[in-house]
Design a protein around this motif. Sequence first.
Motif, PDB file in Angstrom:
ATOM      1  N   LEU A  17      32.276 -16.215 -41.499  1.00 48.60           N
ATOM      2  CA  LEU A  17      32.481 -17.562 -39.757  1.00 48.60           C
ATOM      3  C   LEU A  17      31.930 -16.335 -38.799  1.00 48.60           C
ATOM      4  N   THR A  18      31.099 -16.884 -38.198  1.00 53.17           N
ATOM      5  CA  THR A  18      30.754 -16.392 -37.037  1.00 53.17           C
ATOM      6  C   THR A  18      30.669 -17.151 -35.656  1.00 53.17           C
ATOM      7  N   VAL A  19      31.815 -16.708 -34.396  1.00 50.71           N
ATOM      8  CA  VAL A  19      32.669 -17.655 -33.533  1.00 50.71           C
ATOM      9  C   VAL A  19      31.664 -16.998 -32.237  1.00 50.71           C
ATOM     10  N   MET A  20      31.130 -18.096 -32.034  1.00 49.77           N
ATOM     11  CA  MET A  20      29.962 -17.166 -30.864  1.00 49.77           C
ATOM     12  C   MET A  20      30.622 -18.414 -29.462  1.00 49.77           C
ATOM     13  N   ILE A  21      30.901 -17.296 -28.351  1.00 48.39           N
ATOM     14  CA  ILE A  21      31.623 -18.082 -27.542  1.00 48.39           C
ATOM     15  C   ILE A  21      30.821 -17.753 -25.904  1.00 48.39           C
ATOM     16  N   MET A  22      30.618 -18.174 -25.057  1.00 49.56           N
ATOM     17  CA  MET A  22      29.942 -17.989 -24.026  1.00 49.56           C
ATOM     18  C   MET A  22      30.984 -16.520 -23.223  1.00 49.56           C
ATOM     19  N   GLN A  23      30.654 -15.710 -22.330  1.00 47.80           N
ATOM     20  CA  GLN A  23      31.415 -15.098 -21.443  1.00 47.80           C
ATOM     21  C   GLN A  23      32.872 -14.918 -20.631  1.00 47.80           C
ATOM     22  N   VAL A  24      32.814 -16.730 -20.037  1.00 48.81           N
ATOM     23  CA  VAL A  24      33.488 -17.148 -19.425  1.00 48.81           C
ATOM     24  C   VAL A  24      34.899 -16.869 -20.084  1.00 48.81           C
ATOM     25  N   PRO A  25      36.462 -16.908 -19.899  1.00 50.04           N
ATOM     26  CA  PRO A  25      37.436 -17.038 -20.170  1.00 50.04           C
ATOM     27  C   PRO A  25      38.040 -17.776 -21.145  1.00 50.04           C
ATOM     28  N   CYS A  26      37.850 -19.720 -20.492  1.00 49.66           N
ATOM     29  CA  CYS A  26      37.752 -20.404 -21.353  1.00 49.66           C
ATOM     30  C   CYS A  26      37.446 -20.783 -23.107  1.00 49.66           C
ATOM     31  N   CYS A  27      36.661 -19.937 -23.073  1.00 45.83           N
ATOM     32  CA  CYS A  27      35.664 -20.198 -24.103  1.00 45.83           C
ATOM     33  C   CYS A  27      36.412 -19.043 -25.113  1.00 45.83           C
TER      34      CYS A  27
ATOM     35  N   ALA B 163      29.692 -22.338 -32.637  1.00 46.55           N
ATOM     36  CA  ALA B 163      29.661 -21.729 -31.649  1.00 46.55           C
ATOM     37  C   ALA B 163      29.770 -22.992 -30.909  1.00 46.55           C
ATOM     38  N   ALA B 164      30.296 -22.133 -29.882  1.00 50.68           N
ATOM     39  CA  ALA B 164      30.517 -23.133 -28.229  1.00 50.68           C
ATOM     40  C   ALA B 164      28.688 -23.874 -27.953  1.00 50.68           C
ATOM     41  N   ASP B 165      29.552 -25.324 -27.087  1.00 54.08           N
ATOM     42  CA  ASP B 165      28.546 -25.877 -27.040  1.00 54.08           C
ATOM     43  C   ASP B 165      27.329 -25.347 -26.172  1.00 54.08           C
ATOM     44  N   CYS B 166      27.822 -24.360 -24.942  1.00 55.00           N
ATOM     45  CA  CYS B 166      26.890 -24.248 -24.439  1.00 55.00           C
ATOM     46  C   CYS B 166      25.838 -22.979 -24.681  1.00 55.00           C
ATOM     47  N   VAL B 167      26.868 -22.160 -26.274  1.00 53.07           N
ATOM     48  CA  VAL B 167      25.667 -20.770 -26.261  1.00 53.07           C
ATOM     49  C   VAL B 167      24.309 -20.870 -26.491  1.00 53.07           C
ATOM     50  N   PRO B 168      23.735 -22.303 -27.656  1.00 49.31           N
ATOM     51  CA  PRO B 168      22.355 -22.861 -27.888  1.00 49.31           C
ATOM     52  C   PRO B 168      21.609 -22.793 -26.542  1.00 49.31           C
ATOM     53  N   PHE B 169      21.697 -23.092 -25.524  1.00 44.76           N
ATOM     54  CA  PHE B 169      21.004 -23.658 -24.154  1.00 44.76           C
ATOM     55  C   PHE B 169      21.082 -22.228 -23.431  1.00 44.76           C
ATOM     56  N   ALA B 170      22.066 -21.300 -23.869  1.00 43.52           N
ATOM     57  CA  ALA B 170      22.326 -19.772 -23.166  1.00 43.52           C
ATOM     58  C   ALA B 170      21.356 -18.888 -23.368  1.00 43.52           C
TER      59      ALA B 170
ATOM     60  N   SER C 111      26.187 -13.595 -22.287  1.00 47.74           N
ATOM     61  CA  SER C 111      26.552 -13.867 -21.680  1.00 47.74           C
ATOM     62  C   SER C 111      25.381 -15.683 -20.925  1.00 47.74           C
ATOM     63  N   LEU C 112      26.104 -15.389 -19.893  1.00 45.66           N
ATOM     64  CA  LEU C 112      25.004 -17.126 -19.089  1.00 45.66           C
ATOM     65  C   LEU C 112      23.659 -16.837 -19.256  1.00 45.66           C
ATOM     66  N   GLN C 113      23.138 -15.906 -18.942  1.00 43.75           N
ATOM     67  CA  GLN C 113      21.301 -15.612 -19.456  1.00 43.75           C
ATOM     68  C   GLN C 113      21.447 -15.409 -20.180  1.00 43.75           C
ATOM     69  N   GLY C 114      22.178 -15.802 -21.740  1.00 44.63           N
ATOM     70  CA  GLY C 114      21.929 -15.780 -22.480  1.00 44.63           C
ATOM     71  C   GLY C 114      22.068 -14.224 -23.677  1.00 44.63           C
ATOM     72  N   GLU C 115      22.343 -13.053 -22.994  1.00 47.81           N
ATOM     73  CA  GLU C 115      22.204 -11.887 -23.714  1.00 47.81           C
ATOM     74  C   GLU C 115      23.952 -11.274 -24.244  1.00 47.81           C
TER      75      GLU C 115
ATOM     76  N   ALA D 229      25.120 -22.774 -41.653  1.00 45.98           N
ATOM     77  CA  ALA D 229      25.085 -23.056 -42.172  1.00 45.98           C
ATOM     78  C   ALA D 229      25.775 -23.257 -40.329  1.00 45.98           C
ATOM     79  N   LEU D 230      26.302 -24.555 -38.800  1.00 40.63           N
ATOM     80  CA  LEU D 230      26.507 -24.337 -38.313  1.00 40.63           C
ATOM     81  C   LEU D 230      27.382 -25.905 -37.743  1.00 40.63           C
ATOM     82  N   ALA D 231      28.532 -25.741 -36.667  1.00 45.12           N
ATOM     83  CA  ALA D 231      28.891 -26.894 -35.737  1.00 45.12           C
ATOM     84  C   ALA D 231      29.561 -26.230 -34.897  1.00 45.12           C
ATOM     85  N   ILE D 232      29.495 -26.840 -33.842  1.00 45.50           N
ATOM     86  CA  ILE D 232      29.709 -26.741 -32.262  1.00 45.50           C
ATOM     87  C   ILE D 232      30.445 -27.741 -31.733  1.00 45.50           C
ATOM     88  N   ALA D 233      31.346 -27.281 -31.080  1.00 43.49           N
ATOM     89  CA  ALA D 233      32.266 -27.462 -30.021  1.00 43.49           C
ATOM     90  C   ALA D 233      32.432 -26.760 -28.777  1.00 43.49           C
TER      91      ALA D 233
END
Lengths: 267, 157
Positions: free
Chosen positions: B108-118, B57-64, B144-148, B77-81
């Motif tokens: 492997l499930t890659v979870m990213i935010m909607q922002v392009p850099c992710c 997961a990208a660092d921001c994902v679990p917060f969103a 999404s930024l609001q977690g959907e 199992a998890l890793a964040i970056a």
Amino acid sequence: METPLKTPIKEVINRFPPVGAILEEFGIGCVPCSVGTCLLGDVVEIHNLSPADEDDLMMRIASVVSPGQAIRRPDSERGRTAKPRKLTYSPPLKRLVDEHKLILRFIAMVPEIAGRVDLESGEGREEILAAVDFIRRYADRYHHAKEEDILFACFDPDLDILKAMHEDHRQGRACVQGVLDALERGDTDGVVENLHGYAGILTEHIKKEDEILYPWMDRNLSTHQVGELHARFQDVDGRYREVQESYEAYVEKVEKNKFIERAEVSR
Amino acid sequence: MSGFSGCPGSRMVEFKDSPVGAGSEVKIPSQLRQWPIQLHLVSPEAPYYQGADVVLAADCVPFAMGNFHGDFLKGKALAIACPKLDAGQETYVEKIRSWYEDAKINTLTVMIMQVPCCRGLLATAMQALQGSKRKVPIKYVVVSLQGEVLQEEWVET
Ligand SMILES: [Fe+2]
Ligand SMILES: [Fe+2]
């Protein structure tokens, strides 16, 4: 009909034939299905229509089956897809879709093969045996075995859709046996008829799997199951690598022969 | 805000309070089964990665995402970056490849935010797969930024 959603689709269509045509319009081809025991509600679920299309379909079926009375699936079961349908597959199911492509390339050659059946010559008989060998070893022992032994085993064996798929496989096998029996009797028409029969069944069958069954399975398999399927398929593929290569070469050769013959005819 | 022309990954946005579950007293149990979790800190051959379904997961994902633990972390199992800010990302490629080849992870499930850099995080996972002797199904989830969940799809390999 008291509970149309809980009624087998063949029974609905037999009692109300226009329903068959309505389903066709929504891309739901239950009319030619050889089993037809799927319940109307399950048929609608498995095709994953958009909520708007589902409402439209249900309204039209209701107008035939129970005029003045709406038919609607419970909200909990409806409308998971608001997006337009785009066919994407998990890696293991994509692999099966790719195998279908080789089977379809072979099926595209069936009219050629059937058009020049010559049971008098050794060469002619060899050509039929080679086609049967492709169907039996590649399409059946390799591809259908992956479906039946591994993929379908992830689901409840009593599901009507799976029974329908098994029935298609069985009918395909019966056609192949038909080809061999006719070959034995020296019955050219029998060979031709059964080759075409096989091509017809498998064409429909592959369409059902690619467009309906596999996408539905992907929606219902967990991430963990997809990983396990992938590993088990890789295992089988590793053991059958030579088989795959030799049958790709076979289909290519048949296609090339057709091309050469066409060129000779036009000369 | 409409006049913003910089990186959408750092554009300032403020959300209203979510009406659902606001001030709720229900305790949601953690589904985390391991430590550490940061990709630089983990050993790809740690026992909890062996044959596992791994979430990267990208660092921001679990917060969103309000339901990250229940919907995505459970049983995995998890890793964040952070693909934008983390240094030394060449080691990430090696570590992810070691998941595929040595830990023989299941998926492997890659979870990213909607922002392009992710997207860079998915690119890193794909780069690792290209040089890998063992293939593993990769799924990506765009949040999404609001977690959907905006998109959840298997990568074609
Ligand atoms: Fe099949
Ligand atoms: Fe198939």
